[in-house]
Design an enzyme around this catalytic site. Structure first.
Site, PDB file in Angstrom:
ATOM      1  N   GLN A   1      42.660  12.354 -29.525  1.00  0.00           N
ATOM      2  CA  GLN A   1      41.990  11.429 -28.611  1.00  0.00           C
ATOM      3  C   GLN A   1      42.544  11.525 -27.183  1.00  0.00           C
ATOM      4  O   GLN A   1      43.664  11.977 -26.955  1.00  0.00           O
ATOM      5  CB  GLN A   1      42.139  10.001 -29.133  1.00  0.00           C
ATOM      6  CG  GLN A   1      41.366   9.714 -30.406  1.00  0.00           C
ATOM      7  CD  GLN A   1      42.070  10.185 -31.664  1.00  0.00           C
ATOM      8  OE1 GLN A   1      43.227  10.586 -31.629  1.00  0.00           O
ATOM      9  NE2 GLN A   1      41.362  10.138 -32.784  1.00  0.00           N
TER      10      GLN A   1
ATOM     11  N   GLU B   1      39.512   4.574 -36.893  1.00  0.00           N
ATOM     12  CA  GLU B   1      40.384   4.352 -38.031  1.00  0.00           C
ATOM     13  C   GLU B   1      40.635   2.852 -38.123  1.00  0.00           C
ATOM     14  O   GLU B   1      40.935   2.198 -37.111  1.00  0.00           O
ATOM     15  CB  GLU B   1      41.710   5.103 -37.887  1.00  0.00           C
ATOM     16  CG  GLU B   1      41.573   6.601 -38.092  1.00  0.00           C
ATOM     17  CD  GLU B   1      42.912   7.317 -38.029  1.00  0.00           C
ATOM     18  OE1 GLU B   1      43.931   6.656 -37.721  1.00  0.00           O
ATOM     19  OE2 GLU B   1      42.950   8.534 -38.269  1.00  0.00           O
TER      20      GLU B   1
ATOM     21  N   ALA C   1      48.128   0.736 -31.298  1.00  0.00           N
ATOM     22  CA  ALA C   1      49.013   1.820 -31.734  1.00  0.00           C
ATOM     23  C   ALA C   1      49.372   1.682 -33.208  1.00  0.00           C
ATOM     24  O   ALA C   1      49.662   0.579 -33.700  1.00  0.00           O
ATOM     25  CB  ALA C   1      50.278   1.840 -30.879  1.00  0.00           C
ATOM     26  N   ASP C   2      49.374   2.811 -33.899  1.00  0.00           N
ATOM     27  CA  ASP C   2      49.825   2.871 -35.285  1.00  0.00           C
ATOM     28  C   ASP C   2      51.201   3.517 -35.407  1.00  0.00           C
ATOM     29  O   ASP C   2      51.760   3.587 -36.497  1.00  0.00           O
ATOM     30  CB  ASP C   2      48.822   3.664 -36.135  1.00  0.00           C
ATOM     31  CG  ASP C   2      48.679   5.095 -35.655  1.00  0.00           C
ATOM     32  OD1 ASP C   2      49.406   5.968 -36.142  1.00  0.00           O
ATOM     33  OD2 ASP C   2      47.833   5.344 -34.769  1.00  0.00           O
TER      34      ASP C   2
ATOM     35  N   GLU D   1      40.280   2.225 -32.502  1.00  0.00           N
ATOM     36  CA  GLU D   1      41.114   2.382 -33.691  1.00  0.00           C
ATOM     37  C   GLU D   1      42.129   1.262 -33.883  1.00  0.00           C
ATOM     38  O   GLU D   1      42.754   0.801 -32.919  1.00  0.00           O
ATOM     39  CB  GLU D   1      41.894   3.700 -33.609  1.00  0.00           C
ATOM     40  CG  GLU D   1      41.013   4.943 -33.599  1.00  0.00           C
ATOM     41  CD  GLU D   1      41.844   6.194 -33.730  1.00  0.00           C
ATOM     42  OE1 GLU D   1      41.641   6.919 -34.717  1.00  0.00           O
ATOM     43  OE2 GLU D   1      42.702   6.433 -32.857  1.00  0.00           O
ATOM     44  N   HIS D   2      42.267   0.850 -35.174  1.00  0.00           N
ATOM     45  CA  HIS D   2      43.407   0.099 -35.697  1.00  0.00           C
ATOM     46  C   HIS D   2      43.444  -1.373 -35.317  1.00  0.00           C
ATOM     47  O   HIS D   2      44.489  -2.023 -35.498  1.00  0.00           O
ATOM     48  CB  HIS D   2      44.743   0.750 -35.298  1.00  0.00           C
ATOM     49  CG  HIS D   2      44.854   2.189 -35.656  1.00  0.00           C
ATOM     50  ND1 HIS D   2      44.655   2.667 -36.929  1.00  0.00           N
ATOM     51  CD2 HIS D   2      45.136   3.278 -34.890  1.00  0.00           C
ATOM     52  CE1 HIS D   2      44.803   3.979 -36.940  1.00  0.00           C
ATOM     53  NE2 HIS D   2      45.085   4.380 -35.719  1.00  0.00           N
TER      54      HIS D   2
ATOM     55  N   GLY E   1      47.236  23.408 -37.763  1.00  0.00           N
ATOM     56  CA  GLY E   1      47.277  22.131 -38.466  1.00  0.00           C
ATOM     57  C   GLY E   1      46.069  21.303 -38.080  1.00  0.00           C
ATOM     58  O   GLY E   1      45.158  21.762 -37.393  1.00  0.00           O
TER      59      GLY E   1
END
Length: 732
Positions: free
Chosen positions: A303, A630, A576-577, A608-609, A322
Site C-alpha cells: 500500500q 483487511e 496499524a497492525d 484496513e484494520h 515473496g
C-alpha cells in the site's frame, strides 16, 4: 550518394513544400492547449532527447564529415550529442552540431519522401536543412522540415542505439517528440528545504549515484522513521540506479515523463524483508521515463506506493519473489509486459501497457489499454473500459526558462489511457510565487495565515505537528506534499478541513493520528454540504492516513467526505497492525472512511484494520473502482467485536437509505491472529436494490485464521480454514 544542397533562392525559400510545412506547423500549434505558448529554444548548446526511446540525437562516431549519419544513441553528453539552434527566417532554425557548427541536420538528397534519412551536411541555406520547432510545452518540440513539411522522426519508435533518424509525415506521436535540454542548467533553484534533493544533467553520474545510495541506505528499512525525502531530476538524461526506500518520492521535473530519461532503473525491492514486499509502503515514483538495464524493472510494493505518470521502456515486475500486497499504477505507459507475480491485488488506471500476465485475488483495470478483458474469478480480472471522471495529481515541473511551476491537470470524463500521450497534457500551470513553501519548523498558525492570504501550499518533506486545524477555504486551492510530508494533529484537533467549495486539490500527504484522540483527521466539506461541484470537483491524490505504528495514535474516523462530486485518487487509510503503540485498546479507531456526499468517486481505495465499519457510504451515486481491506487482526474475542447481535462489522457498508451505488473489484481479508475463533458475518453490507450494484468480490481467510461467513449480506462465502477464498461475481 550524397550531394550538397544548392544555395537558397527565392524559389526554394518560398516553395510549396515550405508553405505546407508552415501550414502543418500552424495546425500543430493551433491544437496545442493554451498553457503551451511558444517558448524560446535554448541560446546555447542542448541535448535533444527522443520521447519514444529516451535516446539522444547523435552524430555517428562523433564524425563531422558531410554524410555523417544522424542517429539516436544512449545519451552521454559528448559533443556529438550537443546541438545549437540558429534562426534562419520565418521561425525556422538550422540545427548545428557542437563538434563542427558548420554541419547541420540535413534531409538526404533533398527528399520529400517518408523515411528519408538524416545526415550532417555543411549548411548551404537549403530548405531541407531548416526545421520549424513546434513547441509542445515543457521543453518538448516537434521539428518540421521546411522542404518537405515532414517531421524529424525515430523510425518505428525504435529504442535501439544507432538507429538513423528520418523524416516522416507529422503524426504527433512520441517518436516525433524531442526534449530539448540546455547543457548548462539554471542554478537558480528555489529553497525547498533540507530534504529536497535536485539533480541536473550537468552533474556527474558518480555524484548522483552516491547521493541516491546514501538516501536509500538510510531509508531502506526505515519503516517508521521521521526522515522524509523528495528526489527530483531536472529535464535531461541520467545514468542511475534509483532504489526507492521508505518515505522517498522520486520524481521528474518535466511537463511529461519523457522530459526526464533514466538509463538504469527506478525500482522498489524487498531485500530488507527477505523478498517479502508486504510492508513496502510509503514511497513513490512519478513523472519519469526509464530505459531499464536488462530490459525490465521492478516495483515490488504494497500500500501507499504509487507508480504514477511513468514511462517504462521495458517490462515491469510487481513482486520480488515473496508476497506483495496491493499497489497502484496510474497515468503510465509500460512498453513491455507487466508481470504481477505473487502480487495479491492491484489497480491499473488510465494507463497503456504492452501486455499483462499474472493474477491472484483481485486485479482491476480501469480506463486502460493493453490489459486483459474481464474474466473474474478465473483469472480474477475486472476491466472497466473508461474512467468516468478523473483528475490527475498536480505536480512540480521546471519550464523552459528554468522556473519552477506546479501543473494542475484538467478534469477528464469517460477517459482511457494517459493524460500525456499526446505530449500536451491539458491543465493549468501555477507559478511557485502563488505557493507558500512549507519547510520543517513551520507552525500551523503560519500555514493557516498563508491559506487565509489566498496562497496554495507546497509542503516539503518533513513531519509537522499541528496545534490547530489547517483550514482550506478558497476554491481551487492546491495543497501539494513532497516526499510523504506528514501532518500530526496534537491535542485531539482535526488535522485539516476543506470548505464546501470547488476544485480543491490535496495531494501527496500522510496524516498521522496523534496520541490524543481526534474525532476526525480530515474533513472534506462541513456537515450538511450540498453544493454541486460536478464541473470542478475536489480531489485527493496519494493521500494516506495512519493510526498508530510510528507511535500510539487515536482517531475515531480518519476521513469524512461531506462534499458532493469528490474524487479519491489512491488512498490508504490504515489502523496499524504492527509497529509501536499497536493494540486493541491502544491505537483505537472506529472507522476509516465515511462518505456522506453524493456522486463521490474513488479509485484505489485501501482501508484496513479499523475496529468497527471500515468504510461507511451514506451518499447516493457513489462509485468505487478497486477496494482492498483487511479486517482488524486483534479482536481479543467475539464479544469484543459485535455490532449489536451481528458478529463483527462489515468492511464496506452502504447505508440502507442509499438508492444508487456501484463498486468494482472488492477484496476483504481476515486474519484474526489474537483469537482465530472470531467471525465476521459479512464483508459487504448493503441494501438489496437494483441500483446498488457490486461487481467482482473476493473474501479471503488468510491462512485459515478466522472466518468471513458471507461476501455480501447473506450471499456468498464462507472464507474459513476449510475454504480460504470465496468469490462472488455480481450482486444483486
Amino acid at each position: 550518394m550524397f550531394r550538397l544542397p544548392p544555395p537558397a533562392s527565392p524559389h526554394r525559400g518560398r516553395s510549396l513544400a515550405a508553405a505546407l510545412a508552415a501550414t502543418a506547423a500552424a495546425a500543430l500549434l493551433t491544437a496545442a492547449p493554451s498553457h503551451a505558448a511558444a517558448a524560446a529554444l535554448p541560446t546555447g548548446f542542448a541535448t535533444v532527447i527522443n520521447a519514444a526511446s529516451g535516446k539522444c540525437l547523435d552524430a555517428k562516431a562523433a564524425a563531422t564529415a558531410n554524410g555523417t549519419v544522424v542517429q539516436q544513441y544512449a545519451c552521454n553528453n559528448s559533443g556529438a550529442q550537443q546541438w545549437s539552434f540558429t534562426g534562419t527566417s520565418d521561425g525556422y532554425v538550422r540545427i548545428n552540431n557542437h563538434n563542427s557548427t558548420s554541419q547541420v541536420v540535413d534531409v538526404t538528397d533533398v527528399s520529400t519522401a517518408d523515411n528519408a534519412p538524416l545526415q550532417l551536411w555543411s549548411y548551404g541555406g537549403g530548405a531541407n536543412q531548416q526545421w520549424l520547432p513546434v513547441d509542445e510545452g515543457g521543453g518538448a518540440y516537434h521539428f518540421v522540415n521546411r522542404n518537405s513539411g515532414k517531421c524529424l522522426d525515430d523510425p518505428a519508435a525504435s529504442t535501439a542505439d544507432s538507429v538513423q533518424l528520418v523524416q516522416y509525415t507529422c503524426n504527433g506521436t512520441a517518436a516525433q517528440r524531442f526534449q530539448v535540454v540546455p547543457v548548462t542548467q539554471s542554478p537558480s533553484d528555489p529553497d525547498l528545504g533540507p530534504n529536497v534533493v535536485v539533480f541536473d544533467p550537468s552533474m556527474s553520474s558518480s555524484t548522483i549515484q552516491s547521493r541516491l545510495d546514501s538516501i536509500f541506505r538510510q531509508q531502506e528499512s526505515n519503516q517508521f522513521g521521521s526522515q522524509r525525502y523528495a528526489v527530483m531530476f531536472k529535464p535531461g538524461t541520467y545514468s542511475a540506479d534509483v532504489n526507492v526506500g521508505f518515505y522517498t518520492q522520486v520524481l521528474g521535473l518535466g511537463l511529461t515523463p519523457d522530459a526526464v530519461s533514466v538509463n538504469g532503473a527506478v525500482h522498489a525491492e524487498a531485500d530488507w524483508f527477505q523478498g517479502n514486499a508486504t510492508q513496502n509502503f510509503w514511497r513513490g515514483a512519478e513523472n519519469l521515463s526509464v530505459n531499464p538495464a536488462g530490459g525490465g524493472d521492478r516495483w515490488a510494493v504494497s500500500q501507499a506506493a504509487a507508480y504514477r505518470r511513468m514511462h517504462l521502456r521495458g517490462n515491469l515486475a510487481l513482486d520480488d519473489g515473496g508476497w506483495s500486497s496491493g499497489g497502484y499504477l496510474a497515468d503510465s505507459k509500460v512498453d513491455g509486459q507487466v508481470d504481477s507475480g505473487t502480487q495479491q491485488q492491484w489497480l491499473t488506471r488510465n494507463s497503456q501497457l504492452g501486455s499483462w500476465t499474472g493474477s491472484n485475488w483481485n486485479m482491476v483495470f480501469v480506463g486502460s489499454q493493453g490489459v486483459p478483458a474481464t474474466s473474474f474469478p478465473k483469472p480474477p480480472y475486472t476491466t472497466v473500459a473508461q474512467s468516468p471522471v478523473t483528475r490527475e495529481k498536480p505536480f512540480l515541473y521546471v519550464d523552459g526558462a528554468g522556473a519552477y511551476q506546479v501543473f494542475v491537470p484538467s478534469v477528464r470524463t469517460n477517459s482511457t489511457a494517459t493524460s500525456w500521450a499526446g505530449g500536451n497534457p491539458s491543465g493549468t500551470s501555477l507559478p511557485l510565487s502563488q505557493f507558500h513553501v512549507v519547510k520543517p519548523g513551520a507552525t500551523a498558525a503560519q500555514i493557516n495565515a498563508a491559506l487565509a492570504a489566498g496562497q496554495n501550499l507546497l509542503v516539503t518533506p518533513g513531519v509537522y505537528h499541528l496545534d490547530q486545524t489547517l483550514k482550506v477555504t478558497r476554491p481551487d486551492t492546491v495543497v501539494l506534499g513532497l516526499g510523504l510530508a506528514t501532518f500530526v494533529p496534537d491535542n485531539g484537533v482535526t488535522a485539516m478541513t476543506v470548505a464546501d467549495v470547488d476544485g480543491v486539490k490535496i495531494a501527496g500527504l500522510l496524516f498521522d493520528a496523534g496520541t490524543t484522540n481526534s474525532s476526525t483527521l480530515v474533513e472534506v466539506g462541513p456537515t450538511g454540504s450540498s453544493a454541486s461541484h460536478a464541473a470542478d470537483p475536489t480531489s485527493l491524490h496519494d493521500v494516506y492516513f495512519r493510526v498508530g505504528g510510528a507511535a500510539v495514535g487515536k482517531a475515531t474516523t480518519s476521513l469524512v467526505v461531506n462534499s458532493d462530486n469528490v474524487i479519491g485518487d489512491h488512498m490508504w487509510i490504515w489502523r496499524a497492525d504492527h509497529g509501536s503503540g499497536v493494540g486493541w485498546t491502544s491505537n483505537t479507531a472506529d472507522t476509516g472512511l465515511v462518505v456522506n456526499g453524493d456522486n463521490v468517486t474513488m479509485y484505489g481505495l485501501f482501508v484496513e484494520h479499523f475496529q468497527k465499519y471500515q468504510t461507511v457510504w451514506n451518499g447516493n451515486g457513489g462509485r468505487t473502482y478497486f477496494y482492498q481491506n483487511e479486517l482488524p487482526y486483534d479482536p481479543p474475542g467475539q464479544s469484543a467485536w459485535m455490532n449489536g447481535s451481528t458478529q463483527g462489522y462489515a468492511a464496506y457498508k452502504v447505508a440502507d437509505s442509499v438508492t444508487s451505488h456501484q463498486a468494482y473489484g472488492l477484496g476483504s481479508y481476515c486474519y484474526f491472529n489474537v483469537n482465530p475463533s472470531v467471525t465476521a458475518a459479512r464483508a459487504i453490507e448493503a441494501p438489496n436494490t437494483a441500483n446498488v450494484r457490486f461487481t467482482s468480490m473476493v473474501t479471503v481467510s488468510l491462512g485459515g485464521t478466522g472466518t468471513i461467513s458471507h461476501v455480501v449480506n447473506n450471499t456468498g462465502g464462507p472464507s474459513n480454514s476449510t475454504t480460504n477464498v470465496a468469490n462472488l461475481t455480481n450482486y444483486p
